[in-house]
Design a protein around this motif. Structure first.
Motif, PDB file in Angstrom:
ATOM      1  N   SER A  67       2.027   1.201 -12.201  1.00  0.00           N
ATOM      2  CA  SER A  67       3.398   1.660 -11.981  1.00  0.00           C
ATOM      3  C   SER A  67       4.416   0.531 -12.125  1.00  0.00           C
ATOM      4  N   GLY A  68       3.937  -0.700 -12.295  1.00  0.00           N
ATOM      5  CA  GLY A  68       4.850  -1.796 -12.587  1.00  0.00           C
ATOM      6  C   GLY A  68       5.113  -2.769 -11.465  1.00  0.00           C
ATOM      7  N   TYR A  69       4.217  -2.830 -10.470  1.00  0.00           N
ATOM      8  CA  TYR A  69       4.396  -3.734  -9.342  1.00  0.00           C
ATOM      9  C   TYR A  69       3.322  -4.817  -9.339  1.00  0.00           C
ATOM     10  N   TYR A  70       3.687  -5.990  -8.822  1.00  0.00           N
ATOM     11  CA  TYR A  70       2.667  -7.009  -8.555  1.00  0.00           C
ATOM     12  C   TYR A  70       2.055  -6.685  -7.199  1.00  0.00           C
ATOM     13  N   VAL A  71       0.738  -6.574  -7.159  1.00  0.00           N
ATOM     14  CA  VAL A  71       0.037  -6.221  -5.927  1.00  0.00           C
ATOM     15  C   VAL A  71      -0.807  -7.398  -5.469  1.00  0.00           C
ATOM     16  N   TYR A  72      -0.586  -7.832  -4.235  1.00  0.00           N
ATOM     17  CA  TYR A  72      -1.389  -8.918  -3.687  1.00  0.00           C
ATOM     18  C   TYR A  72      -2.850  -8.482  -3.628  1.00  0.00           C
ATOM     19  N   PRO A  73      -3.784  -9.308  -4.081  1.00  0.00           N
ATOM     20  CA  PRO A  73      -5.215  -8.932  -4.061  1.00  0.00           C
ATOM     21  C   PRO A  73      -5.654  -8.524  -2.658  1.00  0.00           C
ATOM     22  N   VAL A  74      -6.168  -7.313  -2.526  1.00  0.00           N
ATOM     23  CA  VAL A  74      -6.482  -6.780  -1.197  1.00  0.00           C
ATOM     24  C   VAL A  74      -7.578  -7.580  -0.502  1.00  0.00           C
ATOM     25  N   ALA A  75      -8.541  -8.109  -1.263  1.00  0.00           N
ATOM     26  CA  ALA A  75      -9.614  -8.892  -0.649  1.00  0.00           C
ATOM     27  C   ALA A  75      -9.062 -10.188  -0.061  1.00  0.00           C
ATOM     28  N   VAL A  76      -8.129 -10.814  -0.763  1.00  0.00           N
ATOM     29  CA  VAL A  76      -7.518 -12.051  -0.275  1.00  0.00           C
ATOM     30  C   VAL A  76      -6.688 -11.775   0.976  1.00  0.00           C
ATOM     31  N   VAL A  77      -5.981 -10.654   0.956  1.00  0.00           N
ATOM     32  CA  VAL A  77      -5.155 -10.280   2.110  1.00  0.00           C
ATOM     33  C   VAL A  77      -6.031 -10.049   3.341  1.00  0.00           C
ATOM     34  N   GLU A  78      -7.113  -9.297   3.171  1.00  0.00           N
ATOM     35  CA  GLU A  78      -8.021  -9.030   4.296  1.00  0.00           C
ATOM     36  C   GLU A  78      -8.638 -10.316   4.833  1.00  0.00           C
ATOM     37  N   GLU A  79      -9.013 -11.208   3.924  1.00  0.00           N
ATOM     38  CA  GLU A  79      -9.620 -12.469   4.351  1.00  0.00           C
ATOM     39  C   GLU A  79      -8.612 -13.339   5.096  1.00  0.00           C
ATOM     40  N   THR A  80      -7.363 -13.303   4.683  1.00  0.00           N
ATOM     41  CA  THR A  80      -6.320 -14.055   5.375  1.00  0.00           C
ATOM     42  C   THR A  80      -6.174 -13.578   6.815  1.00  0.00           C
ATOM     43  N   PHE A  81      -6.165 -12.263   6.993  1.00  0.00           N
ATOM     44  CA  PHE A  81      -6.084 -11.723   8.351  1.00  0.00           C
ATOM     45  C   PHE A  81      -7.324 -12.091   9.161  1.00  0.00           C
ATOM     46  N   ARG A  82      -8.482 -12.002   8.529  1.00  0.00           N
ATOM     47  CA  ARG A  82      -9.739 -12.292   9.239  1.00  0.00           C
ATOM     48  C   ARG A  82      -9.782 -13.748   9.695  1.00  0.00           C
ATOM     49  N   GLN A  83      -9.335 -14.647   8.825  1.00  0.00           N
ATOM     50  CA  GLN A  83      -9.321 -16.061   9.171  1.00  0.00           C
ATOM     51  C   GLN A  83      -8.379 -16.356  10.334  1.00  0.00           C
ATOM     52  N   ASN A  84      -7.417 -15.464  10.547  1.00  0.00           N
ATOM     53  CA  ASN A  84      -6.475 -15.627  11.652  1.00  0.00           C
ATOM     54  C   ASN A  84      -6.829 -14.752  12.851  1.00  0.00           C
ATOM     55  N   GLY A  85      -8.069 -14.207  12.835  1.00  0.00           N
ATOM     56  CA  GLY A  85      -8.570 -13.471  13.982  1.00  0.00           C
ATOM     57  C   GLY A  85      -8.072 -12.049  14.123  1.00  0.00           C
ATOM     58  N   VAL A  86      -7.524 -11.477  13.053  1.00  0.00           N
ATOM     59  CA  VAL A  86      -7.036 -10.094  13.104  1.00  0.00           C
ATOM     60  C   VAL A  86      -7.861  -9.263  12.126  1.00  0.00           C
ATOM     61  N   THR A  87      -8.656  -8.346  12.651  1.00  0.00           N
ATOM     62  CA  THR A  87      -9.550  -7.564  11.798  1.00  0.00           C
ATOM     63  C   THR A  87      -9.315  -6.060  11.864  1.00  0.00           C
ATOM     64  N   GLU A  88      -8.650  -5.581  12.910  1.00  0.00           N
ATOM     65  CA  GLU A  88      -8.421  -4.149  13.061  1.00  0.00           C
ATOM     66  C   GLU A  88      -7.142  -3.733  12.343  1.00  0.00           C
ATOM     67  N   ALA A  89      -7.241  -2.639  11.583  1.00  0.00           N
ATOM     68  CA  ALA A  89      -6.097  -2.176  10.798  1.00  0.00           C
ATOM     69  C   ALA A  89      -4.880  -1.874  11.668  1.00  0.00           C
ATOM     70  N   GLN A  90      -5.110  -1.265  12.824  1.00  0.00           N
ATOM     71  CA  GLN A  90      -3.992  -0.923  13.699  1.00  0.00           C
ATOM     72  C   GLN A  90      -3.272  -2.187  14.169  1.00  0.00           C
ATOM     73  N   ASP A  91      -4.031  -3.224  14.505  1.00  0.00           N
ATOM     74  CA  ASP A  91      -3.425  -4.485  14.932  1.00  0.00           C
ATOM     75  C   ASP A  91      -2.605  -5.113  13.809  1.00  0.00           C
ATOM     76  N   ILE A  92      -3.113  -4.988  12.589  1.00  0.00           N
ATOM     77  CA  ILE A  92      -2.391  -5.531  11.434  1.00  0.00           C
ATOM     78  C   ILE A  92      -1.097  -4.756  11.202  1.00  0.00           C
ATOM     79  N   HIS A  93      -1.150  -3.442  11.357  1.00  0.00           N
ATOM     80  CA  HIS A  93       0.049  -2.618  11.186  1.00  0.00           C
ATOM     81  C   HIS A  93       1.091  -2.944  12.256  1.00  0.00           C
ATOM     82  N   ASN A  94       0.645  -3.456  13.380  1.00  0.00           N
ATOM     83  CA  ASN A  94       1.567  -3.776  14.474  1.00  0.00           C
ATOM     84  C   ASN A  94       2.237  -5.140  14.317  1.00  0.00           C
ATOM     85  N   ILE A  95       1.780  -5.933  13.356  1.00  0.00           N
ATOM     86  CA  ILE A  95       2.410  -7.237  13.116  1.00  0.00           C
ATOM     87  C   ILE A  95       3.830  -7.023  12.591  1.00  0.00           C
TER      88      ILE A  95
END
Length: 220
Positions: A67-95
């Motif tokens: 559709s024409g957007y740059y999308v941040y690699p989802v695996a990299v995004v998940e790993e970034t959160f994991r490295q910072n101790g955030v693994t639950e989707a709800q907690d991430i949505h609350n950031i």
């Protein structure tokens, strides 16, 4: 006959009124923001299938990129959160959106919710269904830019008009086993993600094309 014609006239008037009251989707916020990049956050899984979030998330990049957007690699995004101790989707949505912007620098974030995922046996048929909702939020202002909902089902093109009741029951049982063993939900999730996140269909709630698309800015 008079009553019948009167009832039909009232029904037709109701249908026409409903069509006349249909309002095109308001794209003013999305047009004003003009996001170039999208940070896709891990999906909140409200279904009973544990693999739903990963399955759906693995298929959202393609329709957004197309559709024409740059999308941040989802695996990299998940790993970034994991490295910072955030693994639950709800907690991430609350950031907070400010924090997400500080960390990733993306123009916008996509918040996903999976409301249905999996196969259900329904006596005479077996239905694998995936439903999801999405919100696109400007990470520079916190303003919601767009929202959408989509569903896909394995029974959309099924025809149970032949074979009799026994045939339908056997077909449903076979379908149930095949859908469970092969995780048909993953394929249906791909259809749902395409319907939810592909641009086009201007005025009906679809995303607008992004700046990397040849159709960018051409929707009227």
């Amino acid at each position: 006959m008079t009553r019948f014609l009167g009832a039909m006239g009232a029904l037709l008037l109701l249908i026409l009124t409903g069509c006349a009251n249909h309002k095109p989707y308001d794209y003013s916020a999305l047009r004003e923001s003009k996001p170039k990049s999208i940070l896709v956050l891990p999906a909140i899984n409200k279904s009973v299938e544990v693999q739903a979030s990963g399955s759906f998330l693995s298929q959202v990049t393609y329709p957004l990129a197309e559709s024409g957007y740059y999308v941040y690699p989802v695996a990299v995004v998940e790993e970034t959160f994991r490295q910072n101790g955030v693994t639950e989707a709800q907690d991430i949505h609350n950031i907070s959106y400010q924090k997400l912007y500080d960390i990733f620098g993306a123009d916008s974030a996509l918040y996903l919710n999976i409301t249905q995922y999996g196969t259900q046996y329904q006596i005479i048929n077996s239905d694998t269904r995936v439903s999801a909702t999405a919100r696109l939020v400007d990470l520079r202002t916190g303003k919601q830019l767009w929202s959408g909902v989509a569903t896909a089902s394995s029974t959309e093109n099924d025809n149970y008009s032949s074979g009799g009741l026994i045939g339908m029951l056997v077909s449903a049982a076979i379908s149930q086993i095949a859908n469970t063993v092969m995780d048909r939900g993953h394929d249906i999730a791909g259809i749902t993600s395409h319907r939810l996140l592909s641009a086009g269909g201007y005025g009906y709630g679809h995303l607008l094309y992004g700046p990397r698309s040849a159709f960018y800015g051409k929707e009227k």
